[in-house]
Design an enzyme around this catalytic site. Sequence first.
Site, short mmCIF file in Angstrom:
data_model
loop_
_atom_site.label_atom_id
_atom_site.label_comp_id
_atom_site.label_asym_id
_atom_site.label_seq_id
_atom_site.Cartn_x
_atom_site.Cartn_y
_atom_site.Cartn_z
N HIS A 1 50.69 49.12 33.34
CA HIS A 1 50.53 49.24 34.80
C HIS A 1 51.86 49.80 35.29
O HIS A 1 52.78 49.07 35.63
CB HIS A 1 50.22 47.88 35.43
CG HIS A 1 48.87 47.35 35.06
ND1 HIS A 1 48.58 46.02 34.94
CD2 HIS A 1 47.71 48.00 34.75
CE1 HIS A 1 47.32 45.86 34.58
NE2 HIS A 1 46.78 47.06 34.46
N HIS B 1 37.57 44.97 40.86
CA HIS B 1 38.90 45.55 40.71
C HIS B 1 38.90 47.01 41.14
O HIS B 1 37.86 47.63 41.35
CB HIS B 1 39.41 45.41 39.27
CG HIS B 1 38.58 46.11 38.24
ND1 HIS B 1 38.66 47.47 37.98
CD2 HIS B 1 37.63 45.63 37.37
CE1 HIS B 1 37.82 47.80 37.02
NE2 HIS B 1 37.17 46.71 36.63
N ARG C 1 32.90 48.05 30.67
CA ARG C 1 33.98 48.83 31.28
C ARG C 1 34.25 50.04 30.38
O ARG C 1 34.24 49.93 29.16
CB ARG C 1 35.25 47.99 31.43
CG ARG C 1 36.40 48.74 32.10
CD ARG C 1 37.54 47.82 32.58
NE ARG C 1 38.24 47.14 31.52
CZ ARG C 1 38.16 45.83 31.28
NH1 ARG C 1 37.37 45.06 32.02
NH2 ARG C 1 38.84 45.28 30.29
N GLU D 1 37.15 53.16 30.12
CA GLU D 1 38.46 53.55 30.67
C GLU D 1 39.05 54.71 29.86
O GLU D 1 39.11 54.67 28.64
CB GLU D 1 39.41 52.36 30.62
CG GLU D 1 40.82 52.66 31.12
CD GLU D 1 41.71 51.44 31.05
OE1 GLU D 1 42.73 51.41 31.78
OE2 GLU D 1 41.40 50.50 30.28
N TYR E 1 30.38 43.65 35.80
CA TYR E 1 30.60 42.35 35.16
C TYR E 1 29.64 41.34 35.77
O TYR E 1 29.70 41.06 36.97
CB TYR E 1 32.05 41.89 35.37
CG TYR E 1 33.06 42.98 35.11
CD1 TYR E 1 33.53 43.23 33.81
CD2 TYR E 1 33.51 43.80 36.14
CE1 TYR E 1 34.44 44.26 33.57
CE2 TYR E 1 34.42 44.82 35.91
CZ TYR E 1 34.87 45.04 34.63
OH TYR E 1 35.76 46.06 34.39
N ASP F 1 39.38 46.53 25.09
CA ASP F 1 40.40 47.13 25.95
C ASP F 1 41.70 47.06 25.17
O ASP F 1 42.30 45.99 25.02
CB ASP F 1 40.50 46.35 27.27
CG ASP F 1 41.38 47.05 28.31
OD1 ASP F 1 42.21 47.88 27.92
OD2 ASP F 1 41.22 46.74 29.51
N GLU G 1 38.78 53.59 35.30
CA GLU G 1 38.12 52.50 34.56
C GLU G 1 37.15 51.70 35.41
O GLU G 1 37.39 50.53 35.72
CB GLU G 1 39.18 51.58 33.96
CG GLU G 1 40.23 51.07 34.95
CD GLU G 1 41.16 50.04 34.34
OE1 GLU G 1 40.69 49.22 33.52
OE2 GLU G 1 42.35 50.05 34.67
N ASP H 1 46.02 53.31 27.22
CA ASP H 1 45.18 52.25 27.80
C ASP H 1 43.73 52.74 27.78
O ASP H 1 43.33 53.55 28.62
CB ASP H 1 45.64 51.96 29.22
CG ASP H 1 44.93 50.76 29.84
OD1 ASP H 1 44.17 50.09 29.11
OD2 ASP H 1 45.14 50.50 31.03
N HIS I 1 45.01 52.94 37.87
CA HIS I 1 46.42 52.55 38.01
C HIS I 1 47.25 53.60 37.28
O HIS I 1 46.76 54.35 36.43
CB HIS I 1 46.68 51.14 37.45
CG HIS I 1 46.33 50.96 36.00
ND1 HIS I 1 47.09 51.45 34.96
CD2 HIS I 1 45.27 50.32 35.41
CE1 HIS I 1 46.54 51.12 33.81
NE2 HIS I 1 45.43 50.45 34.04
N ASP J 1 63.83 27.82 18.69
CA ASP J 1 64.86 28.85 18.59
C ASP J 1 64.30 30.18 18.12
O ASP J 1 65.03 31.05 17.65
CB ASP J 1 65.98 28.39 17.65
CG ASP J 1 65.48 28.15 16.22
OD1 ASP J 1 64.25 28.19 16.01
OD2 ASP J 1 66.31 27.91 15.33
N HIS K 1 40.39 39.89 31.89
CA HIS K 1 41.54 39.87 30.99
C HIS K 1 41.38 38.77 29.95
O HIS K 1 42.27 37.95 29.73
CB HIS K 1 42.83 39.68 31.79
CG HIS K 1 43.22 40.89 32.58
ND1 HIS K 1 44.17 40.86 33.58
CD2 HIS K 1 42.78 42.17 32.52
CE1 HIS K 1 44.29 42.07 34.10
NE2 HIS K 1 43.45 42.88 33.48
#
Length: 439
Positions: free
Chosen positions: A362, A351, A407, A409, A389, A261, A385, A272, A355, A40, A244
């Site tokens: 996003h 990728h 990365r 960004e 990898y 990130d 970004e 971001d 974005h 709950d 991710h």
Amino acid sequence: MSLDAKADSFKTRRKHFMERIAAGATAILPSAPVAIRSGDVEFIYRQDSDFYYLTGFAEPESVAVFSPGHPDGEFVLFVRPRDRERETWTGRRAGIEGAMIDHGADKAYTIDELEKILPRYLEKSERVHYPLGLNEKFDERVLKMVRWAQAMRPRLGVGPTVLIDPRDIIHEARLMKEEAEIAAMRRAMEISREAHRQAMLKARGGMKEWQIEAEVNYAFRSQGAAGPSYPTIIASGPNAATLHYIQNDREMRTGELLLIDAGAEYDYYAADITRTSPIGAKFTQLQRDLYQVVLDAQLKAIDVIKPGARFDDPHNVALRVLVDGMRGLGMLQGSADEILESASYRRFYMHRTSHWLGMDVHDVGLYRVGGASRVLEPGMVLTVEPGLYIDRDDDTVPESFRGIGIRIEDDILVTANGHEVMTAATPKTIADVEALTAG
């Protein structure tokens, strides 16, 4: 921004929205449903972005109705009633009075009056704007009332003939940021910058990733942000090759790379930012070479952002720089054109480069219009970004390359004369990063 200024902003957005749907239409927007975490226990509630964008109303179990020119009110809110006993447990509610006085509704009703009141609007509307698919249970309620209004059409001579998704109109408006929205995003980015600085400064071998996650999220909340705008990624060593990765439970080692990130959400707007840094050390020569390839790709991609450029332009520029860099380091064989045509680079860069960014990390808005990559306009905000990898098990590269992820960004505002790197103050040059990690 003052409360009066915010109220004026929401009022202006509603005015423009109703001008777009025009007289003879009714739009229905439901609030985000409450989500159960387990048992709950509920997740912390966060209002649906489209609903909040037009109403400024943050409570669950609410419905907004927009009906241009309707004599009973153009903007109507259905909300939870005031309930002293429930409010003792879960906090004060706006109620009907608050919906009208504080949120500008022409009329307001309790949510259990929806089936009684909404048909009055539907029976006089040729067009119904409603986002099907967001909430199946609520879809059933709305469609039942729409069918009733359609059945009454032969008698009344008017009624729904078409169901339209209002999100195209709302999302196009959200894509073009107002000054107040840009100001909220700047604050989110300032808070995020400090979080990244502290993380680079404090990360040391022997610490767990979750300790850095705690530092980042503390920096968000302690400076007034609602929290992260998406799950914070703290990826050390080989974990950085997972795009991710959010487990954040590995022990970090001195000299490895740490990819963070993370972006704060402030007043419903997201930052971001991604930075990659050596843990408690300077970059090794190989790390430096790979990092410089990614940084060069990012800087050149940012350079092409301006009104009239295409959304795909930063990606195409970054991709060419990455491919040339990987060829120079011996990661890929063949000419750049052959590599691009075969897409063999996707083993290391899988990728897109950008974005949209706004209320959602996003964010909404079309990337292609009329089959072509969208033309950039002032007021749009996008990320840039690029990354590399290299999986820990990739035996196509020397062992020293394996398990490295990088990365970088930043968040970019398209301006009238070019662009602004809104997150430029977050350290990313090799010298600035090492000043924090090895200082």
